[in-house]
Design an enzyme around this catalytic site. Structure first.
Site, PDB file in Angstrom:
ATOM      1  N   LYS A  86       0.589  -2.541  14.730  1.00 44.87           N
ATOM      2  CA  LYS A  86       1.939  -2.507  15.986  1.00 44.87           C
ATOM      3  C   LYS A  86       1.749  -2.692  17.185  1.00 44.87           C
ATOM      4  CE  LYS A  86       4.834  -1.273  12.686  1.00 44.87           C
ATOM      5  NZ  LYS A  86       6.083  -1.472  11.713  1.00 44.87           N
TER       6      LYS A  86
HETATM    7  C1  LIG Z   1       6.452  -0.366  10.489  1.00 43.57           C
HETATM    8  C2  LIG Z   1       7.705   0.138  10.115  1.00 43.57           C
HETATM    9  C3  LIG Z   1       7.619   0.871   9.949  1.00 43.57           C
HETATM   10  C4  LIG Z   1       6.626   1.862   8.747  1.00 43.57           C
HETATM   11  O1  LIG Z   1       5.854   2.612   9.794  1.00 43.57           O
HETATM   12  P1  LIG Z   1       4.491   3.224   9.087  1.00 43.57           P
HETATM   13  O2  LIG Z   1       3.674   3.893  10.137  1.00 43.57           O
HETATM   14  O3  LIG Z   1       4.010   2.169   7.979  1.00 43.57           O
HETATM   15  O4  LIG Z   1       5.279   3.822   8.139  1.00 43.57           O
HETATM   16  C5  LIG Z   1       8.860   1.273   9.934  1.00 43.57           C
HETATM   17  N1  LIG Z   1      10.139   0.975  11.133  1.00 43.57           N
HETATM   18  C6  LIG Z   1      10.240   0.450  10.947  1.00 43.57           C
HETATM   19  C7  LIG Z   1      10.730  -0.545  11.779  1.00 43.57           C
HETATM   20  C8  LIG Z   1       8.436  -0.499  11.128  1.00 43.57           C
HETATM   21  O5  LIG Z   1       8.527  -1.671  12.218  1.00 43.57           O
END
Ligand SMILES: *Cc1c(COP(=O)(O)O)cnc(C)c1O
Length: 387
Positions: free
Chosen positions: A192
């Site tokens: 992200k």
């Molecule tokens: C990356 C992501 C998650 C999971 O995030 P983590 O911090 O890795 O648990 C959940 N929902 C969406 C839409 C994502 O893109």
């Protein structure tokens, strides 16, 4: 182009994403290490306050990931066994897994063909009297129309959880994404924009939900570890319900604080590079770049390209074509209903989800990307087809 030049180009690989980390993060982590307090403590509290201010939300609770944030969001919203939770299949699998952690059933809804997000209309087709919540995703950072979804769900008593995992730095109706959500979840995974290595956040407008999430992340302990540490004679703690260990560490929060300061610059650079992709792709028939919806702006956490049926290459061929030029693209968003873990769930037809998951790819886009690297990707896309 000389052969030497070509060989050189093929050796330098362009990654799809790279986190932007610097000496400031190194210094921040060193400072925490030297302080001797490395678990959840003052840096986590500072990061929560800074994140709440930047996202214009009342309460922010730092957690170990967005997945644990989704889990806690459903717990505090009172979702449990027998309840249905509407989710997009077109999302990372954590969105679909979360309802199962509280004994509820995920129910797949299709998405909008332009944005890849749930809409009030796609939600309405799968709602039943058992629907207790919706997890609505800002997919790849593209903001969903939360106002329209809440206008439809709120009167029915359906809680809308905004899965803003990808959306720090995006806006909707002129405000930060998530700022109009009753409850929203965020990710700081390196894929992200902002990263703390691993990490997440739950934000909410409700003080009672925030307070319960704070207790639940720490074994539902009545006195937090930081408060016990602050007093010489620690007060006795009690455990009034079954909690979790979903805490973020001060080491992570120190990185998060520096990263949050970089966010405006990160978004500006990503939008500049994405605008240049958009200009280039506009001249290429058979390709569509996903950009801003009418009600907001995306942070381009993912810059996706749809390979339309009229293009002579399909998505797999396009990825191979880019890979031959040393460019590492990624397949677009997955479809949870096709994964073995969830394949036996009954669902309505999901034609848009299936089309987008098969026909989209994520283009390389990262803060440090050079103009030359960007041009190489544009050239490779252009050389895929000149009608
Ligand atoms: C990356 C992501 C998650 C999971 O995030 P983590 O911090 O890795 O648990 C959940 N929902 C969406 C839409 C994502 O893109």
């Amino acid at each position: 182009m000389s052969l030497d030049h070509l060989a050189e180009q093929q050796l330098t690989r362009i990654n799809v994403m790279q986190p932007w980390l610097g000496e400031e993060e190194v210094a921040a982590v060193s400072e925490v290490l030297r302080s001797g307090w490395v678990a959840q403590g003052p840096r986590v509290a500072e990061f929560e306050a800074a994140f709440a201010a930047s996202q214009q939300v009342a309460h922010a609770v730092a957690l170990s990931s967005c997945t644990t944030a989704l889990h806690l969001a459903l717990v505090v919203a009172g979702v449990g066994p027998g309840d249905e939770v509407v989710v997009p299949s077109f999302s990372f699998v954590a969105t679909t897994n979360a309802p199962t952690y509280v004994g509820a059933t995920p129910v797949f809804a299709d998405v909008d063909p332009v944005t890849g997000n749930l809409t009030a209309a796609t939600i309405a087709t799968v709602v039943t009297p058992r629907t207790r919540a919706v997890i609505a995703v800002d997919q790849g950072g593209v903001p969903l129309d939360l106002r329209a979804i809440r206008a439809w769900c709120d009167p029915l008593g359906i809680t809308v959880v905004e899965d803003a995992a990808c959306a720090a730095g995006s806006t909707a109706h002129g405000r930060p994404t998530g700022s109009e959500a009753e409850i929203a979840t965020w990710s700081f995974h390196p894929r992200k924009l902002l990263t703390t290595g691993e990490g997440g956040m739950l934000t909410t407008s409700r003080a009672d939900w925030a307070a319960r999430a704070r207790r639940l992340r720490e074994h539902a302990m009545s006195v937090s570890a930081a408060d016990r540490h602050a007093s010489l004679l620690a007060p006795p703690e009690s455990f009034d319900e079954v909690g979790f260990n979903f805490r973020m560490t001060d080491l992570q929060a120190a990185v998060g604080l520096v990263q949050l300061g970089r966010l405006p610059e990160m978004v500006a650079r990503r939008r500049e590079l994405a605008a240049r992709y958009a200009d280039a792709v506009a001249a290429m028939p058979g390709l569509r770049l996903v950009g801003d919806p009418a009600w907001g702006t995306t942070n381009y956490q993912s810059c996706w390209l749809e390979v339309l049926p009229e293009h002579p290459m399909d998505r797999e061929q396009m990825m191979e074509h880019l890979a031959a030029a040393g460019i590492s693209a990624r397949r677009g968003i997955m479809a949870a209903h096709r994964q073995p873990a969830h394949a036996d769930r009954p669902h309505v037809p999901l034609p848009v989800t299936e089309r987008l998951t098969d026909a989209t790819l994520v283009l390389p886009l990262f803060h440090q990307m050079t103009d030359a690297e960007h041009q190489r990707v544009c050239d490779a896309l252009a050389s895929a087809w000149r009608p």
